[in-house]
Write an enzyme that holds these catalytic residues in place. Sequence first.
Site, PDB file in Angstrom:
ATOM      1  CG  ASP A  88      11.424   3.641 -13.220  1.00 58.20           C
ATOM      2  OD1 ASP A  88      11.081   4.670 -12.617  1.00 58.20           O
ATOM      3  OD2 ASP A  88      12.613   3.356 -13.453  1.00 58.20           O
ATOM      4  CG  HIS A 145       8.948   5.048  -4.710  1.00 61.56           C
ATOM      5  ND1 HIS A 145       9.933   5.511  -3.858  1.00 61.56           N
ATOM      6  CD2 HIS A 145       9.528   4.035  -5.428  1.00 61.56           C
ATOM      7  CE1 HIS A 145      11.052   4.814  -4.051  1.00 61.56           C
ATOM      8  NE2 HIS A 145      10.829   3.917  -5.005  1.00 61.56           N
ATOM      9  CB  SER A 247       2.972  -7.157 -11.417  1.00 62.97           C
ATOM     10  OG  SER A 247       1.685  -7.289 -11.865  1.00 62.97           O
TER      11      SER A 247
END
Length: 286
Positions: A88, A145, A247
């Site tokens: 995200d 991911h 980050s």
Amino acid sequence: MASPFIWLQHALPHHAVSRGAGKIASSETPWLKNLLIRRFIEAYDVDMSEAARGVEEFKSFNDFFTRELKPGMRPLADASTHILSPADGAVSQIGRIEEGRIFQAKGRHFTATQLLGGDEEAAKRFEGGSFATIYLSPRDYHRVHMPAAGTLTSATYVPGELFSVNQVTAENVDGLFARNERLACMFCGPDGNFASVMVGAMIVAGIETVWSGLVETHNPRLVRQDFQGSEHSFDAGDEMGRFILGSTVVLLFEPGKVEWDADLKAGDAVRMGQAIGNRLQPKAGA
């Protein structure tokens, strides 16, 4: 002229600040961790309806920050035809690697060799290839991911500084993502060799991977680990790691493997698992 925010970052002892923040964030004292979590949720408008657990169930602020989501919250695009967003966040920059350089912001670039900790051989593979830089804001889901299927071939911890990685800093600090502490993970799969680089930032207390756990960050030495065989093989969308505060993720693909979504541009929000590009299938007989 750089803003006071930039000058302050140059002046601060990055690693000492991050270690201090890490100690507080790892506290399991109930009243303290609950206070930190609730204040953070309020300050950054975190959507807790997606979280698999409630505030009282987290062991620490770090446990909350790396929270898992409820099943089905991030459906995956068709990985047989698409490259998936690894996290995200928001697109910081996206494009082509030209003459070994990766675009950071107007007038600012860094090289693939610098990003990969001086590994010129690995960097050559990506000449003319594709890169995408995804910035994770404080409110985002902070697990990282796989953008495509692949087998881990190496993981290199690269020591560095810990500047903030928001847009203001990207526009004012040369070579930001190749200057900050980072973990460069190399994979080999159906889409050739590709890299997923987890970049640390101010008050990032750590980086974890699913194969080795907590990485020893704030370390002055470059540390490379090579992997043989298919022990650490992943499907597109599998979790590979997480940030304990922070980050940015930088993806690198070899030339001829990826075509980014033409509508995707700097500043666009993305969610883990959404299609951000097309896999370029090899021609029959190639």
